[in-house]
Structures are given as structure tokens and as C-alpha cells.
Design a protein around this motif. Structure first.
Motif, short mmCIF file in Angstrom:
data_model
loop_
_atom_site.label_atom_id
_atom_site.label_comp_id
_atom_site.label_asym_id
_atom_site.label_seq_id
_atom_site.Cartn_x
_atom_site.Cartn_y
_atom_site.Cartn_z
N ASN A 149 -5.27 -10.92 -13.03
CA ASN A 149 -3.79 -10.60 -12.61
C ASN A 149 -2.97 -9.86 -13.66
O ASN A 149 -1.82 -9.36 -13.80
N VAL A 150 -3.56 -10.25 -15.08
CA VAL A 150 -3.05 -9.93 -16.30
C VAL A 150 -3.35 -8.24 -16.01
O VAL A 150 -4.36 -7.63 -15.75
N ASP A 151 -2.26 -7.35 -16.67
CA ASP A 151 -2.29 -5.97 -16.48
C ASP A 151 -3.44 -5.46 -17.54
O ASP A 151 -3.70 -6.19 -18.44
N LEU A 152 -4.03 -4.55 -17.38
CA LEU A 152 -5.23 -3.78 -18.02
C LEU A 152 -4.84 -3.60 -19.53
O LEU A 152 -5.55 -3.91 -20.37
N VAL A 153 -3.63 -3.33 -19.88
CA VAL A 153 -3.06 -2.90 -20.89
C VAL A 153 -3.32 -4.14 -21.77
O VAL A 153 -3.72 -3.91 -23.27
N TYR A 154 -3.12 -5.32 -21.43
CA TYR A 154 -3.27 -6.46 -22.16
C TYR A 154 -4.47 -7.27 -22.26
O TYR A 154 -5.03 -7.50 -23.22
N ARG A 155 -5.24 -6.82 -21.00
CA ARG A 155 -6.71 -7.35 -21.13
C ARG A 155 -7.43 -6.60 -22.02
O ARG A 155 -8.57 -7.18 -22.70
N GLN A 156 -7.17 -5.34 -22.44
CA GLN A 156 -7.96 -4.61 -23.36
C GLN A 156 -7.73 -5.20 -24.81
O GLN A 156 -8.48 -4.73 -25.69
N MET A 157 -6.75 -5.82 -25.15
CA MET A 157 -6.40 -6.36 -26.28
C MET A 157 -7.37 -7.54 -26.67
O MET A 157 -7.38 -8.09 -27.74
N VAL A 158 -7.94 -8.30 -25.72
CA VAL A 158 -8.78 -9.41 -25.83
C VAL A 158 -10.29 -8.99 -26.49
O VAL A 158 -11.02 -8.47 -25.72
N LYS A 159 -10.76 -9.40 -27.71
CA LYS A 159 -11.71 -9.14 -28.18
C LYS A 159 -12.80 -10.45 -28.22
O LYS A 159 -13.88 -10.27 -28.19
N GLN A 160 -12.25 -11.93 -27.92
CA GLN A 160 -13.34 -12.76 -28.01
C GLN A 160 -12.51 -13.77 -26.99
O GLN A 160 -11.48 -14.03 -26.95
N VAL A 161 -13.62 -14.70 -26.25
CA VAL A 161 -13.20 -15.54 -25.44
C VAL A 161 -14.41 -16.48 -25.29
O VAL A 161 -15.49 -16.30 -25.95
N ASN A 245 -13.06 -4.40 -24.08
CA ASN A 245 -13.10 -4.55 -25.25
C ASN A 245 -13.92 -5.91 -25.81
O ASN A 245 -13.66 -6.13 -27.03
N LEU A 246 -14.31 -6.58 -24.88
CA LEU A 246 -14.87 -7.82 -25.34
C LEU A 246 -16.06 -7.68 -26.43
O LEU A 246 -16.99 -7.09 -26.02
N GLU A 247 -16.05 -8.36 -27.53
CA GLU A 247 -17.24 -8.08 -28.61
C GLU A 247 -17.60 -9.55 -28.91
O GLU A 247 -19.02 -9.54 -29.21
N ARG A 248 -17.15 -10.75 -28.64
CA ARG A 248 -17.69 -11.78 -28.92
C ARG A 248 -17.46 -12.87 -27.89
O ARG A 248 -16.41 -13.12 -27.24
N LEU A 249 -18.52 -13.42 -27.42
CA LEU A 249 -18.60 -14.56 -26.43
C LEU A 249 -19.00 -15.78 -26.70
O LEU A 249 -20.29 -15.83 -27.12
N ARG A 250 -18.52 -16.71 -26.61
CA ARG A 250 -19.07 -18.24 -26.76
C ARG A 250 -19.08 -18.90 -25.50
O ARG A 250 -18.21 -18.99 -24.48
N LEU A 276 -24.04 -6.44 -17.16
CA LEU A 276 -23.29 -6.71 -18.34
C LEU A 276 -24.13 -6.35 -19.58
O LEU A 276 -23.80 -7.02 -20.76
N GLY A 277 -25.19 -5.57 -19.50
CA GLY A 277 -25.99 -5.43 -20.57
C GLY A 277 -25.47 -4.60 -21.83
O GLY A 277 -24.55 -3.66 -21.44
N CYS A 278 -25.80 -4.86 -22.84
CA CYS A 278 -25.61 -4.17 -24.07
C CYS A 278 -24.06 -4.01 -24.31
O CYS A 278 -23.60 -2.80 -24.36
N ALA A 279 -23.31 -5.24 -24.16
CA ALA A 279 -21.88 -5.11 -23.93
C ALA A 279 -21.34 -5.86 -25.20
O ALA A 279 -20.09 -5.61 -25.53
N LEU A 280 -21.94 -6.65 -25.69
CA LEU A 280 -21.29 -7.67 -26.73
C LEU A 280 -21.89 -7.38 -28.30
O LEU A 280 -23.24 -7.07 -28.47
N ASN A 281 -21.17 -7.52 -29.23
CA ASN A 281 -21.89 -7.54 -30.57
C ASN A 281 -22.24 -9.06 -31.09
O ASN A 281 -23.17 -8.96 -32.07
N GLU A 282 -21.78 -10.11 -30.47
CA GLU A 282 -22.04 -11.27 -30.86
C GLU A 282 -21.90 -12.26 -29.68
O GLU A 282 -21.20 -12.28 -28.87
N LEU A 283 -23.07 -13.22 -29.53
CA LEU A 283 -23.14 -14.19 -28.59
C LEU A 283 -23.46 -15.52 -29.20
O LEU A 283 -24.51 -15.55 -29.78
N VAL A 284 -22.63 -16.50 -28.72
CA VAL A 284 -22.83 -17.86 -29.18
C VAL A 284 -23.14 -18.72 -27.84
O VAL A 284 -22.31 -18.81 -27.09
#
Length: 460
Positions: A149-161, A245-250, A276-284
Motif C-alpha cells: 500500500n506504500v507508494d512506489l516512490v517510497y518503496r524504491q528508497m528501501v535498500k535492506q529488510v 532497489n532491495l540490495e540486502r536481505l536478512r 527473484l533471481g540475481c536481485a541481491l548483493n548480499e543475503l544473510v
């Protein structure tokens, strides 16, 4: 111990369906309020007083007796007020008590969210800072879906979750006790009792016996990252994912004990390695079982990483018991670089036969910033990566040299590589020390054609 049958529990699914109409009703009421506001504004009337009724621009120095602050200072204050020292748990949703530790339950509010209701400027600028400056932990699939429900403009700012996936267990047999393996955590000395939800025995073979919602829950979390429906996106363009723009997922897996589960469903490979292949730089990943099931799940999840991506494998950090979620101490961490043997330009590979630009479409993970230290072992066979000191402080990092072939730290494979280089006849020793990839002499020289073909044939 009998392995649990993997399934989605009907009672939990029905509860989720029951709560869904409430969100739809809230959305209908919001749309109705917006229409009424628009109607009043068009007729020159003001909306009744309320917490969000005074969304006006902040008073200027000429129109107010309040002290004037420069815009830069106000934005700095706003940034501090809307930045939490701790990860935000389940944004836009209420977290269940059993999914939080005691410390998280007693934690006070870390964000001054009421700043957004003071004026229009703070509302617009504050939302950008709130989504960009904070990290988020999701403990349920419903919280992940609500984030759409969050607008795409703000979801693009999230780099890690972070995902906190707590395995749920169900049983319809009375008196049967299930326990975690004694090897669940290195510091664990006894088998802990599993919290199992009792279910009524049904006259069907579809939902009977010992069941678990574990791997399917992991799949549901990953599927929530897929592109949500957005009518504003044009049909001829690809739809962006939930977090483009997700880069790191834990991923924290809780109560994923050894010998408890059957093999992960094949759908895990489709979601992780393909969609979701080849999408992350780091996976924890913390808490994978140390058995064949855990090894297979780890292999499938590695498909989410780009070439040269960093995999951090850690022992469980949490355990769920009847009295709540308990943290586990210790820094049992392992590192690996995934698919680091990437063919250089000019080196043929079996993928180049039908698609010459195959690897150009999937760029590798970017190099870490900074200058690595000098090492006499650095060569075309090695790669420098910045790795965290511990899983709790991912921002404090040190340089580590990795072997591209095995993906392991160079210190773990150096002795074995050196023994291989100096084994065999004296005639072969000189050939083994000359690298056909760079033309230099170094330990572990790489003959590119044969070695690369063999590596990519073994990769999942």
C-alpha cells in the motif's frame, strides 16, 4: 522423530481471510473522506478541525512570532525525529506478541510520527526521510503484503529488510511431544520442547498428523516481494517488484530444527532462483537446519544473489518457546561468495553460443567501496569483499580475501590450493603455476576454458 508434513494451516488461512475485509472497509472510508474534502474545497469550505486538518505550509518569519529556523536545520531535526535506533517492526501492521522478544515488546516508540501531521511540508518531506532512513523487520506475510500500500516512490528508497520466519507446528494427536534437535544451536545442551498448536482431528487424510508451516511460509514471504498490482503502471512496461532497489536481505529462520522437515517444495526454486533471481548483493540467512534439507534450501536461496554476491550463513539467533521468543547468544558466522568465477570478455563459454550478451544482462554485485589491503595472494583467482564482524552489526565491516573457485575465504583453502599446485611431475609443475587467464604466476592458477565449463555445469 517423524518429519512434519508441510502445509498451510486452514485455521490460520481463514483468520487472514476474515481480517482482510476490514482493510477494504477502511480503504472505502478513506476514499469517501477524500471525496468529501474535495467537495468542501471546491465550494470554499474548510474541513472540520482534526489532527490532520491543519496540513498547511509552515509559518514564515514574516507571518509568525516564532523563532525562524533555516530549512536545512528543520530538515535535519525532522530526519533525527523520524529515524529509529532500532529496526521498525511490521510497518503499517500490528505485530503479534509471540513474534517479538521481551525487549522488543517493552521498547518505546522510536519515531516521532506526529511530526507528519503538523504541516504539509513536514508531511511530504517526512515520509521520504522515514522510509529512507529506517530498516524494517517483517514477522508475518500479512505485514509484507500490507507494505504494497506504500507508494512506489517510497518503496524504491528501501535498500535492506529483514524477514523473521517462525515455523508453525500443528498436531491433532493428544499427548504427543515434539522437540528441537540438540544441534539446533551450538550453545544448546538439551532438546527444547516445540510449541505445537493443537487441532481437532478431521475425518480426512488431507489435514491430519504432525504438520508444519515453515518452507511454505518462506515461499509466501518471497512471493510477497514479487511485483504487486498497480494500475498506474503501463501494461507495456515491466512491473517493478515490491522493493525494486532491495540490495540486502536478512532471513531469520526460527525453530527450523534438524530432522523436522521434509525437502523444501519445488516452488522454492522457482521463486528464489527464477522470479527473484540475481536481485541481491548480499543475503544473510540465520537458522538453516544443518541437514540435507537445509543444504538444499541454502542452494535455492543463493539463486537470489548476483554473481560475486556475498552469502552470510549464521546459526539461529532466536528460538520460539511457550513463554515467548528468546534470543540466542554467539557469533557463529560463515561467509561465501556466490558464482565468483565469471567469464571475462574474450573468454568463450557455453552460454555465449546462442546469447553473446548473456552476462551483460545480469551484472555482478558492485565492488565494495575503499581500497583493500595488500596481499601477496591477491590474483585473478581471488576477490576482495567487505564482511561484517557479526550479524548484529552489519555496518561494521572488514576486508576478507575470497577464493573465486570455491567461494570460501582464502585462508580456508590456501593450504589445499598450494598442495595441488606443487603435486605431480616436475614437468606439470611449471604449467600449473602459469595462469592462462592473466599470464602471471601465482598459486591456484586458472585454466579458464576447462575450469569455467566444469564450474557452471555444477552451479544450480
Amino acid at each position: 522423530m517423524n518429519a512434519a508434513w508441510e502445509c498451510r494451516d486452514q485455521s490460520d488461512q481463514s483468520e487472514e481471510y476474515f481480517n482482510q475485509p476490514l482493510r477494504l472497509e477502511n480503504q472505502r472510508l478513506q476514499d469517501e473522506n477524500l471525496a468529501l474534502k474535495r467537495l468542501l474545497r471546491e465550494n470554499g469550505l474548510r474541513w472540520p478541525a482534526g489532527p490532520y486538518s491543519q496540513l498547511q505550509d509552515p509559518p514564515s518569519q514574516a507571518s509568525s512570532d516564532l523563532p525562524y529556523l533555516p530549512v536545512e536545520v528543520m530538515l535535519k531535526i525532522l530526519s533525527y525525529a523520524l529515524t529509529s535506533r532500532h529496526p521498525v517492526m511490521d510497518p503499517l501492521c500490528s505485530s503479534k506478541k509471540e513474534n517479538l522478544t521481551t525487549e522488543e515488546q517493552n521498547r518505546s516508540n522510536q519515531i516521532a510520527i506526529h511530526f507528519l501531521a503538523t504541516c504539509k511540508t513536514y508531511y511530504v518531506e517526512g515520509k521520504k526521510l522515514m522510509w529512507a532512513n529506517n530498516t524494517f523487520v517483517f514477522t508475518s506475510v500479512q505485514a509484507m503484503k500490507a507494505f504494497a500500500n506504500v507508494d512506489l516512490v517510497y518503496r524504491q528508497m528501501v535498500k535492506q529488510v529483514s524477514f523473521r520466519i517462525i515455523a508453525q507446528f500443528y498436531d491433532d494427536e493428544e499427548g504427543r511431544i515434539h522437540r528441537l534437535s540438540s544441534e539446533y544451536h551450538p550453545s544448546q545442551s538439551r532438546r527444547l520442547k516445540l510449541p505445537v498448536q493443537k487441532r481437532v482431528k478431521e475425518p480426512t487424510l488431507a489435514r491430519r498428523g504432525f504438520r508444519a508451516y515453515a518452507w511454505y511460509q518462506l515461499i509466501d514471504f518471497l512471493e510477497a516481494l514479487l511485483p504487486p498490482f498497480d494500475p498506474a503502471i503501463e501494461h507495456h512496461k515491466p512491473r517493478p517488484r515490491l522493493l525494486p532497489n532491495l540490495e540486502r536481505l536478512r532471513i531469520d529462520l526460527v525453530n527450523f530444527g534438524e530432522g523436522l522437515f521434509m525437502s523444501p517444495p519445488t516452488h522454492l526454486h522457482d521463486v528464489a532462483a527464477h522470479q527473484l533471481g540475481c536481485a541481491l548483493n548480499e543475503l544473510v540467512i540465520a537458522g538453516l537446519p544443518i541437514d540435507d534439507t537445509g543444504f538444499r534450501a541454502r542452494t535455492e536461496l543463493c539463486g537470489m544473489l548476483r554473481d560475486d554476491g556475498l552469502l552470510i550463513d549464521h546459526a539461529p539467533t532466536l528460538v520460539a518457546q511457550k513463554n515467548g521468543l528468546q534470543p540466542l547468544a554467539g557469533h557463529h558466522i560463515h561467509y561465501k561468495v556466490v558464482r565468483a568465477m565469471r567469464p571475462s570478455r574474450g573468454i568463450t563459454h557455453h552460454h555465449h553460443d546462442d546469447r553473446p550478451n548473456f552476462f551483460d544482462e545480469f551484472p555482478p554485485a558492485p565492488k565494495d567501496e575503499g581500497i583493500p589491503p595488500f596481499s601477496e595472494n591477491a590474483s585473478c583467482r581471488t576477490i576482495w569483499k567487505k564482511v561484517p564482524e557479526c550479524i548484529g552489526r552489519l555496518d561494521n565491516r572488514n576486508w576478507v580475501l575470497f577464493d573465486r573457485v570455491s567461494g570460501l575465504p582464502w585462508d580456508d583453502v590456501e593450504e589445499e590450493i598450494t598442495m595441488l599446485d606443487f603435486s605431480g611431475d616436475s614437468e606439470d609443475e611449471d604449467m600449473a603455476m602459469v595462469c592462462e587467464n592473466c599470464g602471471e604466476v601465482h598459486p591456484g592458477s586458472i585454466p579458464p576454458d576447462e575450469l569455467l565449463d566444469e564450474m557452471y555445469d555444477d552451479d544450480p
